[in-house]
Motif scaffolding. Structure first.
Motif, short mmCIF file in Angstrom:
data_model
loop_
_atom_site.label_atom_id
_atom_site.label_comp_id
_atom_site.label_asym_id
_atom_site.label_seq_id
_atom_site.Cartn_x
_atom_site.Cartn_y
_atom_site.Cartn_z
N PHE A 157 7.40 11.59 9.22
CA PHE A 157 7.46 10.61 8.04
C PHE A 157 8.29 10.72 6.81
CE2 PHE A 157 3.73 9.52 10.23
CZ PHE A 157 4.17 7.84 10.17
N SER A 216 9.56 9.90 4.59
CA SER A 216 8.40 9.91 3.36
C SER A 216 6.99 9.21 2.76
CB SER A 216 9.06 8.78 2.15
OG SER A 216 10.60 8.69 1.93
N HIS A 274 4.49 10.44 1.99
CA HIS A 274 3.54 9.72 0.33
C HIS A 274 3.60 8.81 0.08
CE1 HIS A 274 7.61 9.47 -0.99
NE2 HIS A 274 7.14 8.47 -1.99
N ALA A 275 4.52 7.17 0.72
CA ALA A 275 4.30 6.11 1.10
C ALA A 275 3.24 5.39 1.84
CB ALA A 275 5.71 5.21 1.35
N LEU A 276 1.93 6.04 2.38
CA LEU A 276 1.40 5.55 3.33
C LEU A 276 0.06 6.02 2.45
CD1 LEU A 276 2.03 8.29 7.02
CD2 LEU A 276 2.44 5.56 5.97
N ASN A 277 -0.15 6.39 1.43
CA ASN A 277 -1.20 6.18 0.39
C ASN A 277 -1.08 5.03 0.20
OD1 ASN A 277 -1.75 9.27 0.75
ND2 ASN A 277 0.05 9.50 -0.90
N TRP A 278 -0.18 3.96 0.42
CA TRP A 278 -0.54 2.57 -0.59
C TRP A 278 -1.47 2.04 0.61
CZ3 TRP A 278 0.99 0.71 -4.63
CH2 TRP A 278 1.78 1.18 -5.38
N ILE A 320 4.89 -1.05 5.22
CA ILE A 320 4.28 0.42 4.46
C ILE A 320 4.18 1.40 5.15
CG2 ILE A 320 2.28 1.82 3.24
CD1 ILE A 320 1.30 -0.69 2.00
N TYR A 366 8.27 1.54 5.24
CA TYR A 366 9.08 2.38 4.07
C TYR A 366 8.58 4.09 4.46
CZ TYR A 366 9.73 3.37 -1.07
OH TYR A 366 9.60 3.13 -2.20
N ALA A 367 7.25 4.11 4.85
CA ALA A 367 7.60 5.84 4.96
C ALA A 367 8.45 6.13 5.94
CB ALA A 367 6.38 5.73 5.52
N ARG A 368 9.25 5.75 6.18
CA ARG A 368 10.65 6.38 7.69
C ARG A 368 10.08 6.66 8.33
NH1 ARG A 368 15.02 8.53 3.43
NH2 ARG A 368 15.89 8.51 5.81
#
Length: 282
Positions: free
Chosen positions: A17, A19, A21-25, A83, A86-88
């Motif tokens: 991934f 990004s 860190h977006a997985l924290n959502w 999400i 968004y984490a790509r």
């Protein structure tokens, strides 16, 4: 099915991934689901308190609780997929031939005494410095070098992408940067050509590289041979540009002490004050 799950696990292991860190959502969806479940339970309890059992069953007979649950499940699934997107997520690798392009620019900066003339404010030298600084701010990604010249030429920086170091060199430029006064373009042009030959990017089959020289001067050339050298460099594929500072009306060359106090003007061997004029044809 075993093979399918093995393939899915293998594909997931090879995925990364951009990004992550977006997985924290995703963790925020857990308390959100609890809040929704609690609100639905409270609403159902209030309705049971308001209506009698027969009336409540009659009013809710057309409501499918299983469909409601599936609706929320699908909504949360959409949020999870948004999400993840968004984490790509990325996987795999590919080899692609890329043609590199770039500019190698060598700045030849005149630091002869005539550049101290104040026919432009604050002086030819200071005006040239500020204009070159402004140019460097626009030349992002290009490789730029610096040569100070007057009667001789001195390499201050080979071509480099480090604009901060170049700005430090430019800020300190003055007549003391070279050992010999006068103005000789030929030596500066030859020094620039030698610098291109010694370093820089090698031209391969998949490389498109533009090499250029920018001459920053008041245009006064005291020695012959510059035009012939410039023509030879053009034949080698090097582009030559000039930035002329000063006025054709000219100005005197001030002589200042260490504190910057004006003590007079520079004179020739006969004792006459030197009037330096810009030659815009060079």
């Amino acid at each position: 099915w075993d093979d399918l799950w093995c393939n899915l696990l293998l594909e997931g292991a090879l995925m990364r991934f951009e990004s992550a860190h977006a997985l924290n959502w995703i963790w925020f969806l857990i308390p959100l689901a609890g809040v929704i479940w609690f609100r639905l339970k409270q609403r159902r309890k209030r309705m049971q308190n308001v209506f009698k059992t027969e009336a409540f069953q009659f009013l809710t007979a057309s409501v499918s609780r299983s469909k409601q649950r599936w609706k929320y499940v699908l909504q949360f699934l959409c949020l999870i997929l948004m999400i993840v997107a968004y984490a790509r997520p990325q996987k795999g690798k590919a080899i692609e031939d890329v043609k590199s392009e770039g500019i190698e620019l060598m700045i030849l900066f005149d630091v002869s005494n005539s550049m101290l003339a104040e026919d432009v404010k604050p002086s030819r030298l200071q005006l040239a410095k500020s204009e070159v600084m402004r140019f460097l701010n626009l030349a992002s990604g290009d490789r730029v070098g610096l040569i100070a010249f007057a009667g001789s030429a001195a390499m201050l920086s080979p071509v480099t992408p480090d604009k901060s170091a170049l700005k430090m060199f430019i800020e300190s430029l003055g007549p003391e940067a070279v050992s010999t006064q006068g103005t000789e373009f030929r030596k500066a042009l030859q020094e620039a050509f030698d610098a291109f030959q010694r370093g820089g990017v090698d031209r391969g089959e998949d490389t498109v590289l533009t090499r250029a020289i920018l001459i920053v001067s008041d245009g006064e050339d005291n020695e012959p041979g510059a035009l012939e050298t410039a023509k030879a460099l053009v034949k080698e594929g090097i582009h030559i540009f000039s930035m002329v500072v000063g006025t054709q009306k000219g100005g005197l060359i001030p002589v200042r002490d260490a504190r910057g106090v004006l003590r007079g003007y520079r004179k020739d061997p006969s004792g006459q004050e030197i009037m330096t004029k810009t030659d815009g044809t060079v």
